[in-house]
Design a protein around this motif. Structure first.
Motif, PDB file in Angstrom:
ATOM      1  N   GLY A 152      -4.225   5.833   0.895  1.00 22.06           N
ATOM      2  CA  GLY A 152      -3.723   4.700   1.652  1.00 22.06           C
ATOM      3  C   GLY A 152      -4.724   3.807   2.228  1.00 22.06           C
ATOM      4  N   ARG A 178       3.247  -2.159   5.654  1.00 20.87           N
ATOM      5  CA  ARG A 178       2.024  -1.498   5.355  1.00 20.87           C
ATOM      6  C   ARG A 178       1.488  -2.262   3.937  1.00 20.87           C
ATOM      7  NH1 ARG A 178       3.657   3.319   4.368  1.00 20.87           N
ATOM      8  NH2 ARG A 178       3.219   4.185   6.520  1.00 20.87           N
ATOM      9  N   LEU A 194       0.924  -1.411  -0.073  1.00 20.35           N
ATOM     10  CA  LEU A 194       0.090   0.010   0.083  1.00 20.35           C
ATOM     11  C   LEU A 194       0.774   1.215   0.113  1.00 20.35           C
ATOM     12  CD1 LEU A 194      -2.146  -2.106   0.788  1.00 20.35           C
ATOM     13  CD2 LEU A 194      -3.042  -0.348   2.178  1.00 20.35           C
ATOM     14  N   GLY A 195       0.264   2.282  -0.692  1.00 23.58           N
ATOM     15  CA  GLY A 195       1.024   3.514  -0.458  1.00 23.58           C
ATOM     16  C   GLY A 195       0.898   4.289   0.978  1.00 23.58           C
ATOM     17  N   PRO A 196       1.699   5.507   1.212  1.00 24.82           N
ATOM     18  CA  PRO A 196       1.948   5.897   2.274  1.00 24.82           C
ATOM     19  C   PRO A 196       0.426   6.219   2.911  1.00 24.82           C
ATOM     20  CG  PRO A 196       2.713   7.344   0.736  1.00 24.82           C
ATOM     21  CD  PRO A 196       2.339   5.948   0.202  1.00 24.82           C
ATOM     22  N   GLU A 197       0.362   6.603   4.299  1.00 28.38           N
ATOM     23  CA  GLU A 197      -0.583   7.243   5.086  1.00 28.38           C
ATOM     24  C   GLU A 197      -1.140   8.370   4.124  1.00 28.38           C
ATOM     25  OE1 GLU A 197      -2.142   5.765   7.415  1.00 28.38           O
ATOM     26  OE2 GLU A 197      -0.892   4.476   8.317  1.00 28.38           O
ATOM     27  N   GLU A 206      -0.281  -3.454   9.429  1.00 21.85           N
ATOM     28  CA  GLU A 206       0.442  -2.205   9.751  1.00 21.85           C
ATOM     29  C   GLU A 206       1.056  -2.409  10.998  1.00 21.85           C
ATOM     30  OE1 GLU A 206      -1.638   1.537   8.335  1.00 21.85           O
ATOM     31  OE2 GLU A 206      -3.278   0.405   9.152  1.00 21.85           O
TER      32      GLU A 206
END
Length: 293
Positions: free
Chosen positions: A18, A157, A11-14, A144
């Motif tokens: 995300g 993540r 997954l991409g960042p927060e 996470e």
């Protein structure tokens, strides 16, 4: 032994595209997820013989239970993998060596068992959803947390789509539906392989060679995994070059998708829902059985 069939996604960042975007996706927002906190210790010999054989051995603490798991090298590519898996409850606090001795994987001989030691840990919060999708039953697991080796840490993540019943094609369909709103991409590198690289103090996992379209795709995805963990520019360049090579030798669908991904990789922050979906569609198109990192 069971066979684990799953599609692994980074997954991409927060942020708005995300993990929070996943939780509020229309397919999931009306389903209450299960939540668990998992503490895992991975074992190997001091010289990393299980890692060299692409095997993973762990003890997992789940509530008041202790589970011992062995996974063998996977095959697949573009995030989809099939792995042999053995898992059973053990009394603890250490490994059940007698149970390990009864398993068929060749790397678990007596000379290996007597030299096993704790190597690194993975600790994460897991949210799980159970879905019926396209005639299949699928478990979604959002992890996470972090991998820890000594004083070194690495972020976890990721999303795993595990097939419980039905055909693997449903995994691709679900992933593409999620990618319409969530920044995600296929990942071919296990937590165990990432932990081994962290333990070494640098990313030592060799990026696989290219060759066939499936092999170039696998090289690109592993290079993206390596870049995400290490930040080293050579892995970003290796992924871009692999997509270029793929674009030069593939069919029309492959050329267009791989070319778009190579162009997008001029930016380190390339991962968007649209480009993640492009890579998913390319992976589905080329899905084959390459050995996995």
């Amino acid at each position: 032994m069971s066979q684990e069939i799953e599609l692994k996604l980074a997954l991409g960042p927060e942020g708005p595209e995300g993990p929070d975007a996943l939780r509020h996706h229309p397919l999931l927002e009306d389903i209450a997820p299960g939540v668990a906190f998992l503490g895992n210790t991975y074992f190997d010999t001091p010289t990393g013989e299980l890692e060299a054989a692409r095997m993973a051995l762990r003890l997992r603490r789940l509530d008041d239970r202790l589970l011992q798991t062995v996974k063998t090298r996977g095959e697949g590519g573009g995030g989809l993998s099939r792995r042999g898996e053995w898992e059973w409850e053990v009394p603890g606090p250490g490994l059940d060596l007698a149970g390990l001795a009864g398993l068929p994987p060749a790397a678990l001989g007596d000379d290996v068992l007597e030299r096993l030691e704790a190597r690194f840990t993975t600790d994460f919060r897991r949210e799980t959803w159970q879905l019926e999708h396209r005639g299949a039953r699928i478990e979604l697991a959002l992890d996470e947390g972090e991998i820890t080796a000594g004083d070194r840490r690495m972020v976890i993540r990721e999303l795993e789509l595990e097939l419980k019943a039905g055909e693997p094609a449903a995994l691709w369909s679900l992933a593409e539906a999620l990618a319409a709103r969530v920044a995600l991409r296929p990942s071919d590198t296990s937590k165990a392989a990432r932990g081994g690289a962290l333990l070494a103090g640098e990313w030592r996992l060799p990026v696989p060679e290219g060759g066939s379209p499936q092999a170039w795709l696998h090289r690109a995805v592993v290079a993206l995994d390596a870049h995400a963990d290490s930040g080293r520019a050579e892995y970003h360049a290796a992924a871009r070059e692999a997509f270029r090579r793929l674009a030069a030798q593939g069919d029309t669908v492959t050329r267009e998708a791989a070319g778009a991904l190579a162009d997008a990789l001029v930016d380190d922050r390339w991962l968007t829902p649209a480009l993640g979906r492009c890579l998913l569609q390319l992976s589905h198109h080329l899905s084959g059985r390459e050995p996995l990192a």
